[in-house]
Design a protein around this motif. Structure first.
Motif, short mmCIF file in Angstrom:
data_model
loop_
_atom_site.label_atom_id
_atom_site.label_comp_id
_atom_site.label_asym_id
_atom_site.label_seq_id
_atom_site.Cartn_x
_atom_site.Cartn_y
_atom_site.Cartn_z
N PRO A 47 -8.15 30.03 -39.50
CA PRO A 47 -9.33 30.27 -40.34
C PRO A 47 -10.33 29.13 -40.18
N GLY A 48 -11.60 29.47 -40.09
CA GLY A 48 -12.64 28.45 -39.96
C GLY A 48 -12.88 28.00 -38.53
N GLN A 49 -12.05 28.46 -37.58
CA GLN A 49 -12.25 28.06 -36.18
C GLN A 49 -13.06 29.10 -35.41
N ILE A 50 -13.78 28.63 -34.41
CA ILE A 50 -14.43 29.51 -33.43
C ILE A 50 -14.08 29.00 -32.04
N PHE A 51 -14.17 29.89 -31.06
CA PHE A 51 -13.93 29.47 -29.69
C PHE A 51 -15.13 28.68 -29.18
N ASP A 52 -14.83 27.66 -28.40
CA ASP A 52 -15.88 26.81 -27.82
C ASP A 52 -16.55 27.55 -26.67
N ALA A 53 -17.77 27.98 -26.89
CA ALA A 53 -18.55 28.63 -25.82
C ALA A 53 -19.37 27.60 -25.05
N ASN A 54 -19.74 26.50 -25.73
CA ASN A 54 -20.67 25.55 -25.09
C ASN A 54 -20.06 24.82 -23.91
N GLY A 55 -18.81 24.41 -24.04
CA GLY A 55 -18.18 23.69 -22.93
C GLY A 55 -18.20 24.53 -21.65
N PRO A 56 -17.58 25.72 -21.68
CA PRO A 56 -17.60 26.56 -20.47
C PRO A 56 -19.01 26.94 -20.01
N ALA A 57 -19.92 27.21 -20.96
CA ALA A 57 -21.26 27.65 -20.57
C ALA A 57 -22.04 26.52 -19.90
N LEU A 58 -21.99 25.32 -20.48
CA LEU A 58 -22.77 24.21 -19.90
C LEU A 58 -22.14 23.77 -18.58
N ALA A 59 -20.82 23.82 -18.49
CA ALA A 59 -20.17 23.47 -17.21
C ALA A 59 -20.58 24.46 -16.12
N ALA A 60 -20.61 25.74 -16.46
CA ALA A 60 -21.01 26.75 -15.47
C ALA A 60 -22.48 26.58 -15.10
N ALA A 61 -23.31 26.30 -16.08
CA ALA A 61 -24.74 26.10 -15.80
C ALA A 61 -24.94 24.89 -14.90
N ALA A 62 -24.14 23.85 -15.12
CA ALA A 62 -24.23 22.65 -14.28
C ALA A 62 -23.80 22.96 -12.85
N ARG A 63 -22.72 23.73 -12.71
CA ARG A 63 -22.28 24.12 -11.35
C ARG A 63 -23.36 24.96 -10.68
N ALA A 64 -23.95 25.88 -11.42
CA ALA A 64 -24.99 26.73 -10.84
C ALA A 64 -26.20 25.89 -10.42
N ALA A 65 -26.37 24.74 -11.04
CA ALA A 65 -27.49 23.84 -10.70
C ALA A 65 -27.06 22.80 -9.67
N GLY A 66 -25.89 22.99 -9.06
CA GLY A 66 -25.49 22.15 -7.93
C GLY A 66 -24.69 20.92 -8.28
N CYS A 67 -24.23 20.81 -9.53
CA CYS A 67 -23.46 19.62 -9.94
C CYS A 67 -21.97 19.82 -9.71
N GLU A 68 -21.27 18.70 -9.66
CA GLU A 68 -19.82 18.69 -9.78
C GLU A 68 -19.51 18.34 -11.24
N VAL A 69 -18.73 19.18 -11.89
CA VAL A 69 -18.37 18.90 -13.29
C VAL A 69 -17.11 18.05 -13.29
N VAL A 70 -17.24 16.78 -13.69
CA VAL A 70 -16.11 15.86 -13.58
C VAL A 70 -15.31 15.77 -14.88
N LEU A 71 -15.85 16.29 -15.95
CA LEU A 71 -15.14 16.24 -17.24
C LEU A 71 -15.71 17.34 -18.12
N GLN A 72 -14.83 18.06 -18.79
CA GLN A 72 -15.29 19.04 -19.79
C GLN A 72 -14.29 18.99 -20.93
N GLU A 73 -14.71 18.39 -22.04
CA GLU A 73 -13.79 18.21 -23.17
C GLU A 73 -14.46 18.59 -24.47
N ARG A 74 -13.59 18.87 -25.44
CA ARG A 74 -14.07 19.06 -26.81
C ARG A 74 -13.79 17.78 -27.61
N SER A 75 -14.66 17.49 -28.54
CA SER A 75 -14.42 16.36 -29.44
C SER A 75 -14.48 16.87 -30.88
#
Lengths: 404, 404
Positions: free
Chosen positions: A206-234
């Motif tokens: 209860p009270g939790q949601i799935f993290d959409a931002n981590g996967p979305a921003l990592a994918a957007a970074a890859r699409a923009a030609g980056c290497e994603v070296v870390l993707q974590e939740r805090s």
């Protein structure tokens, strides 16, 4: 209730300038060597010169015979004394008054100055073997590709900065390169913050949601030609966020965070980065009002709001153009389209409206403006950019739209 | 000498139809599961439904207070009895006549029917703690995001066939997916043939050239969304080529060869594949005249000529559009441009002319037409397509050009 009034909101242009200043040092001079198999889409960091002439040797453009043009004059028959294939090995000089069969790409023997395609040669069996005659006049140099005709030895195959497509890889291979020095990809770290975030695939409490931002921003970074070296939740605990940030700063050229920068009671990004001199503020932008920029251990940090639509559009607006340019990717496509419906917009805010294009040059907003509508955004294929001063656009208005 | 006259040349359209028939079964129904981190650019093989409602629970759209709207009527102050954060854990129902502080994204307590942004709330310290009052009328439902407002539980997040961009990955993550079922990439094998070919990076012996076709066709296949499962060179020995072909057929969905299909004496592809019923012929096309298609061990084989410009343009013309469509990539961009110079073209041949675009809508052929000019092709950014019936185009003519 009416919307919250604007107070001290920075303009989108001001924030673009702030981000540009923050990222000014991001164009890395670091390079790496990659095998040709992994070079597609990478950007050459140095000019490439050919170790060999291209072609490396004088060779036949067609299957046929090689001879001295003068020996064939007047339709004279010459004995065919052998065959030269496109294969390794030295080729003997051609004796005067003779010809050889020759295959496309095979070395033209020393002494021969013309190749005649086989379709134009009259071959006659003789006691000694066979002879060849050509009815038409044969000019010296016919159907011969000279060594270095494409590029002399040492010539520049490709300039530094070339973003490698398959035709460039062909030229590099032809010049003998099995690997090339390319600009290292920008290394990007993504940190999504919020005690409520659960990993996709987990079971929600209860009270939790799935993290959409981590996967979305990592994918957007890859699409923009980056290497994603870390993707974590805090979590929202400063010690937790500071720990993730330190790990990110040790690995990344640029760090992106989501959440924790607005006016609430548990704004962890703000809390940790303000003592490091972060700029934290509100923009005249919707969605995407709360924004922050900082530098942590020397690494630029772009802080986006936590609502997933806001985070994604902030990345598209402020970071993607910079990253795409650094990677040598084409700029975003921007179109002029005709609104199919009336559109109201909040005063004094640039509005980014998720929309769909039709085949008649029209564009229609999808779903509502709520910045939590992540599925609705997935079904959009355009973003309409409404200027800050505009409050109403009647159906039929021409609008500016990004192609997603 | 004049060019070789056309004899029994198949048209480009006929060959397109032949290739389409050969590749009709190529759309694989095979799928694979990939983690969300590896899903960018892949094509969903099934519709994805959400296990949870989105949002999963009723939550606050702004930082502020949650209360019963009716309790706030007339500017009445209500005691603030606690704080609800966006964090895991059950939230107690709201006692009538009270309010709680609430953060963006936090669950709205049962009983509360409105959220008021903190900027509009007058907070007053009292003996018991603090109280909140709002001057304006507060409508029921204000600033509350209802559970399922984006998508109900079980609703379709994305349709089968969606090619995944970052915004789709955001929606998949929000719906709880850590991996998805996607269409397997087309597995492609590249075989370049010719005894003269050396591996890029080696030292050339006399008569050898570096193999440009293998790396170029592999890169073109990757750019068209394929997985390259084999890339080998074969000599002109039938046993050698048949061996490579068998290995390729065991791994690949489609095989591409370069070289060995024209009228010379050592045409290994032709020699090995004609007994398997290969079609081998000449097209009304330049470069790219010699072409063949076959099926080996059930696997479609497209055979391109060995000159590197011919091989690359054959791939672009006949195979790339099919592969890009299967991968869900956008079709090649085709433009209308104005020739800057006169252009002559061989009669009865579709001519593919390497060229460069300028910023004034013009296009200029680069270097000569020789199909060995691999560096010149690397410097091209357009291909002008000259129809078969055209023999001369004056400067200023509108021409069709592919964007490379």
């Amino acid at each position: 209730m009416t919307p919250t009034p604007a107070d001290h909101r920075a303009s989108v242009d001001e924030h673009h300038a702030r981000v540009a200043a923050l990222l000014a040092g991001l164009r890395s001079t670091a390079t790496e060597t990659v095998a040709l198999e992994a070079a597609l889409g990478r950007r050459l960091s140095e000019p490439v010169h050919s170790a060999v002439a291209l072609p490396p040797f004088r060779n036949a453009q067609m299957d046929g015979i090689a001879a001295r043009a003068a020996d064939l004059a007047g339709g004279r028959a010459v004995p065919v004394v052998g065959t030269v294939a496109a294969a390794p090995g030295a080729v003997a000089p051609l004796a005067p008054g003779t010809a050889v069969r020759i295959m496309t790409g095979a070395p033209v023997p020393e002494g021969a100055d013309a190749v005649v395609p086989i379709e134009r040669v009259v071959m006659t069996a003789t006691e000694a073997g066979e002879s060849a005659a050509v009815a038409d006049a044969v000019p010296s140099g016919a159907f011969i590709r000279e060594a270095g005709g494409d590029l002399p030895a040492g010539g520049e195959v490709l300039a530094a900065g070339t973003v490698l497509a398959s035709r460039h890889i062909a030229a590099l291979a032809a010049a003998g390169r099995s690997g090339v020095e390319v600009a290292r990809r920008i290394r990007l770290a993504v940190i999504s913050t919020g005690a409520e975030l659960a990993a996709p695939g987990a079971t929600l409490a209860p009270g939790q949601i799935f993290d959409a931002n981590g996967p979305a921003l990592a994918a957007a970074a890859r699409a923009a030609g980056c290497e994603v070296v870390l993707q974590e939740r805090s979590s929202d605990e400063p010690e937790d966020f500071a720990g993730v940030l330190a790990r990110a700063a040790a690995e990344a050229d640029v760090i992106v965070t989501a959440g924790g920068i607005s006016q609430g009671a548990f704004e962890v990004v703000r809390e940790v980065l303000e003592p490091h001199g972060a700029w934290v503020g509100s923009l005249a932008l919707q969605p995407g009002g709360p924004q922050a920029t900082a530098r942590f251990a020397g690494v630029p940090v772009l802080c986006f709001p936590g609502n997933p639509v806001s985070a994604q559009l902030s990345f598209e607006l402020f970071l993607a153009p910079v990253l795409r340019e650094l990677a040598g990717l084409p700029a975003r496509t921007v179109e002029s389209r005709r609104l199919t419906v009336d559109l109201d917009s909040v005063a004094d805010r640039v509005q980014l409206v998720r929309a769909r294009a039709d085949h008649a040059g029209g564009v229609t907003p999808v779903a509502g403006p709520g910045s939590h509508l992540v599925v609705a955004m997935a079904h959009a294929d355009r973003v309409i950019v409404v200027p800050a001063e505009t409050t109403h656009l009647p159906a039929g208005s021409e609008v500016t739209a990004w192609v997603l």
